[in-house]
Scaffold this motif. Sequence first.
Motif, mmCIF file in Angstrom:
data_model
loop_
_atom_site.group_PDB
_atom_site.id
_atom_site.type_symbol
_atom_site.label_atom_id
_atom_site.label_comp_id
_atom_site.label_asym_id
_atom_site.label_seq_id
_atom_site.Cartn_x
_atom_site.Cartn_y
_atom_site.Cartn_z
ATOM 1 N N UNK A 195 45.072 13.368 23.583
ATOM 2 C CA UNK A 195 43.747 13.237 22.988
ATOM 3 C C UNK A 195 43.777 13.746 21.550
ATOM 4 N N UNK A 196 43.073 13.016 20.673
ATOM 5 C CA UNK A 196 42.985 13.376 19.268
ATOM 6 C C UNK A 196 41.521 13.549 18.876
ATOM 7 N N UNK A 197 41.264 14.513 18.008
ATOM 8 C CA UNK A 197 39.908 14.732 17.512
ATOM 9 C C UNK A 197 39.646 13.782 16.346
ATOM 10 N N UNK A 198 38.390 13.631 16.002
ATOM 11 C CA UNK A 198 38.015 12.699 14.940
ATOM 12 C C UNK A 198 38.144 13.332 13.560
ATOM 13 N N UNK A 199 39.270 13.916 13.303
ATOM 14 C CA UNK A 199 39.529 14.510 12.003
ATOM 15 C C UNK A 199 40.377 13.551 11.176
ATOM 16 N N UNK A 200 40.923 14.061 10.134
ATOM 17 C CA UNK A 200 41.808 13.268 9.284
ATOM 18 C C UNK A 200 43.051 12.856 10.071
ATOM 19 N N UNK A 201 43.326 11.573 10.098
ATOM 20 C CA UNK A 201 44.443 11.035 10.884
ATOM 21 C C UNK A 201 45.437 10.385 9.938
ATOM 22 N N UNK A 202 46.700 10.737 10.079
ATOM 23 C CA UNK A 202 47.771 10.126 9.296
ATOM 24 C C UNK A 202 48.605 9.262 10.228
ATOM 25 N N UNK A 203 49.003 8.097 9.758
ATOM 26 C CA UNK A 203 49.843 7.208 10.550
ATOM 27 C C UNK A 203 51.164 6.979 9.822
ATOM 28 N N UNK A 204 52.218 6.927 10.595
ATOM 29 C CA UNK A 204 53.554 6.662 10.069
ATOM 30 C C UNK A 204 54.192 5.560 10.902
ATOM 31 N N UNK A 205 55.048 4.821 10.288
ATOM 32 C CA UNK A 205 55.828 3.815 10.994
ATOM 33 C C UNK A 205 57.275 4.031 10.627
ATOM 34 N N UNK A 206 58.158 3.598 11.509
ATOM 35 C CA UNK A 206 59.557 3.818 11.188
ATOM 36 C C UNK A 206 60.501 3.083 12.101
ATOM 37 N N UNK A 207 61.766 3.330 11.895
ATOM 38 C CA UNK A 207 62.840 2.687 12.617
ATOM 39 C C UNK A 207 63.960 3.688 12.822
ATOM 40 N N UNK A 208 64.485 3.732 14.026
ATOM 41 C CA UNK A 208 65.621 4.602 14.323
ATOM 42 C C UNK A 208 66.689 3.750 14.992
ATOM 43 N N UNK A 209 67.879 3.762 14.429
ATOM 44 C CA UNK A 209 68.975 2.940 14.975
ATOM 45 C C UNK A 209 70.215 3.784 15.158
ATOM 46 N N UNK A 210 70.873 3.579 16.271
ATOM 47 C CA UNK A 210 72.156 4.245 16.534
ATOM 48 C C UNK A 210 73.243 3.207 16.661
ATOM 49 N N UNK A 231 39.624 1.329 17.082
ATOM 50 C CA UNK A 231 38.700 1.363 15.945
ATOM 51 C C UNK A 231 39.343 1.933 14.674
ATOM 52 N N UNK A 232 40.643 2.193 14.713
ATOM 53 C CA UNK A 232 41.339 2.736 13.543
ATOM 54 C C UNK A 232 42.092 1.631 12.819
ATOM 55 N N UNK A 233 42.102 1.711 11.517
ATOM 56 C CA UNK A 233 42.805 0.716 10.721
ATOM 57 C C UNK A 233 43.513 1.403 9.560
ATOM 58 N N UNK A 234 44.799 1.124 9.415
ATOM 59 C CA UNK A 234 45.601 1.671 8.323
ATOM 60 C C UNK A 234 46.215 0.511 7.554
ATOM 61 N N UNK A 235 46.200 0.617 6.238
ATOM 62 C CA UNK A 235 46.889 -0.377 5.422
ATOM 63 C C UNK A 235 47.430 0.304 4.180
ATOM 64 N N UNK A 236 48.650 -0.001 3.862
ATOM 65 C CA UNK A 236 49.296 0.623 2.705
ATOM 66 C C UNK A 236 50.043 -0.452 1.934
ATOM 67 N N UNK A 237 49.788 -0.532 0.651
ATOM 68 C CA UNK A 237 50.521 -1.431 -0.233
ATOM 69 C C UNK A 237 51.366 -0.589 -1.160
ATOM 70 N N UNK A 238 52.585 -0.972 -1.311
ATOM 71 C CA UNK A 238 53.466 -0.246 -2.222
ATOM 72 C C UNK A 238 53.817 -1.145 -3.388
ATOM 73 N N UNK A 245 53.528 -4.583 1.901
ATOM 74 C CA UNK A 245 52.249 -4.209 2.477
ATOM 75 C C UNK A 245 52.452 -3.946 3.959
ATOM 76 N N UNK A 246 51.985 -2.789 4.419
ATOM 77 C CA UNK A 246 52.115 -2.396 5.811
ATOM 78 C C UNK A 246 50.724 -2.218 6.394
ATOM 79 N N UNK A 247 50.522 -2.662 7.633
ATOM 80 C CA UNK A 247 49.212 -2.534 8.266
ATOM 81 C C UNK A 247 49.380 -2.142 9.726
ATOM 82 N N UNK A 248 48.425 -1.348 10.223
ATOM 83 C CA UNK A 248 48.393 -0.931 11.623
ATOM 84 C C UNK A 248 46.944 -0.867 12.065
ATOM 85 N N UNK A 249 46.620 -1.525 13.173
ATOM 86 C CA UNK A 249 45.281 -1.478 13.755
ATOM 87 C C UNK A 249 45.415 -1.010 15.193
ATOM 88 N N UNK A 250 44.603 -0.013 15.545
ATOM 89 C CA UNK A 250 44.570 0.488 16.920
ATOM 90 C C UNK A 250 43.133 0.831 17.260
#
Length: 128
Positions: free
Chosen positions: A113-128, A18-25, A11-16
Amino acid sequence: MAREIEAPNATYALNYKHLSFEKSTEANRQFLFYATIDYQWMAKNLISYKSVEQLSKDNFASLYSLNYKRIIPIKTMGKQIIANLNAGWEWNKTVFSLGNTSSDNDFSFGGKKFKNEKIQAYSGLKMN
């Protein structure tokens, strides 16, 4: 070449503001595509490049490595014994979707600045 792996539940969650994202896999099977290129340089030296990619609707993962391998014979008579000296560098990137939401108000994030349209959120990791 492709290989199948199992991905665990998460389960992944992000709150910023007034926006809230949660995804369960759910546990599922995913396919990896990988390729290796080896170049034998002289008799006992090998340079290798490896690429592993995992693509799906919600996830992206990639792993790359560049390696040098030196074969050192320890015993050459009868049953042979060899030692491998390996050195290399590896880098990867993993990204997964946290889902979609919409905002009631325009907002700014990271100086943009972002408009109040459909918003997609992604999370990730980059390692070198």
